[in-house]
Scaffold this active site. Structure first.
Site, PDB file in Angstrom:
ATOM      1  CD  GLU A  13      -2.706  -1.209   2.515  1.00 56.42           C
ATOM      2  OE1 GLU A  13      -3.546  -0.318   2.745  1.00 56.42           O
ATOM      3  OE2 GLU A  13      -2.477  -2.144   3.293  1.00 56.42           O
ATOM      4  CB  SER A 187      -5.765  -1.123   0.542  1.00 56.37           C
ATOM      5  OG  SER A 187      -5.470   0.019   1.295  1.00 56.37           O
ATOM      6  CB  SER A 318      -9.232   8.365   2.971  1.00 59.08           C
ATOM      7  OG  SER A 318      -8.065   7.826   2.366  1.00 59.08           O
TER       8      SER A 318
END
Length: 352
Positions: A13, A187, A318
């Site tokens: 990530e 994720s 986000s």
């Protein structure tokens, strides 16, 4: 304050982390702090500077990073380092962090969230945002965190764990479809929904590329929500509605794939309040501090916790920043409140 925004690292990530880090750095500068962006793995070149302190006077700002949906391998990341080293902490990282008042951890996945970086910072008496070593490690491991949640009667899907040395040819005590994911990670990297035995085995083989073990969960259908908690206060939930497929890596970080609705529509105040209470409870039983995010599914059988996130993403797409905005909290104010909350825990001797 002098603040290091620590991002990047060696995680799958990595790009998500850098995007968070750029945005955090700019927000902190907007609030008047001396913030500097440091890549955990690549480090910071101090040549030409009179002292470490000059790092905090760096006038450069960073634009939002468009996140690639490519999954970086270890080889991809190693090639970025010019000195040939594969050490997690790049050149001068610790020296710069020691010169700061606090480090804002913008790391995601892998060594960023599993407690290893936190342990190094603890050993060097460096203050940082988020949770401590033990809580971070427990939360990053989906098996351990789920066992703790189930012990405390927090509703979550049934699961079974398989290790890499067992191989991908496994059977599970659940009906298809099932969810296959690496035990440690985030994720949705390496996560798949398997609809039959062949997809299960393929999913396990893929998950083992990212971790030594994998978890297979029963599939729970329902509305998907996420809810952040900052300094003990639950933010409004956000509903996640994918336009096609499911909420995988692409849907999380590429525009145009998912609709985010906060506060959620057609959600009773009773269910919303219950979700907030469960989010705070989940943070507490896992020992999480300062801030975090809890992911939920809601159906006729109740409220199900998917997992906890101890260092939620802070990118332009986000979830937590959107939830904060719905509560009237701007992105810069959210970032500063996280720092102030953790500094208070340190000053009170309560930081874990």
């Amino acid at each position: 304050m002098k603040i290091v925004v620590l991002a990047g690292g060696r995680s799958t990530e990595r790009n998500v982390s850098i995007s968070s880090g750029y945005r955090l750095t700019n927000a902190l500068r907007e609030k008047g702090h001396q913030a500097t962006f440091v890549d955990l793995f690549l480090g910071y070149d101090l040549s030409g500077l009179g002292s470490v302190e000059e790092v905090f006077n760096d006038p450069n700002t960073s634009a939002d990073l468009k996140i690639s949906d490519a999954v970086l391998t270890d080889d991809d990341i190693n090639q970025m380092r010019t000195d040939g080293s594969t050490q997690l902490f790049g050149p001068n990282v610790l020296a710069i962090a020691q010169a700061a008042d606090i480090v804002f951890l913008a790391l995601h996945g892998g060594d960023g969230e599993n407690g290893k970086v936190q342990a190094v910072l603890d050993l060097n008496n460096i203050r940082y945002t988020g949770s401590g070593t033990l809580a971070s490690g427990l939360t990053m491991n989906k098996v351990y965190s789920k066992e703790i949640m189930l012990y405390h009667n927090i509703k979550s899907a049934k699961f079974i764990e398989f290790t890499r040395d067992q191989g991908p040819k496994q059977t599970v005590p659940f009906d298809f479809p099932v969810v296959v994911k690496p035990t440690s990670g985030g994720s949705s990297v390496g996560t798949v929904i398997a609809h039959d035995q062949a997809e299960l085995e393929a999913g396990l083989a893929d998950a083992f590329r990212f971790d030594q073990s994998a978890m297979v969960e029963e599939f729970i259908s329902g509305r998907e929500f996420s809810l952040g908690v900052v300094n003990g206060m639950a933010l409004p939930a956000i509903e996640i509605k994918v336009r096609d497929g499911w909420y995988d890596f692409t849907h999380k970080f590429q525009e145009g794939y998912t609709d985010f609705i906060t506060p959620p529509e057609d959600l009773s105040d009773e269910i919303h309040d219950q979700m907030k209470a469960i989010a705070v409870q989940t943070m507490n039983v896992l020992g999480l501090q300062n801030y975090g995010r809890i992911d939920f599914l809601v159906n006729d059988d109740g409220i199900w916790v998917i997992e906890a996130n101890n260092l939620p993403g802070m990118t332009p797409l986000s979830l937590m920043p959107q939830e904060a905005e719905a509560a009237g909290i701007s992105y810069p104010d959210l970032v500063e409140s996280i720092i102030e909350g953790k500094m208070k825990l340190y000053d009170d001797g309560m930081a874990n």
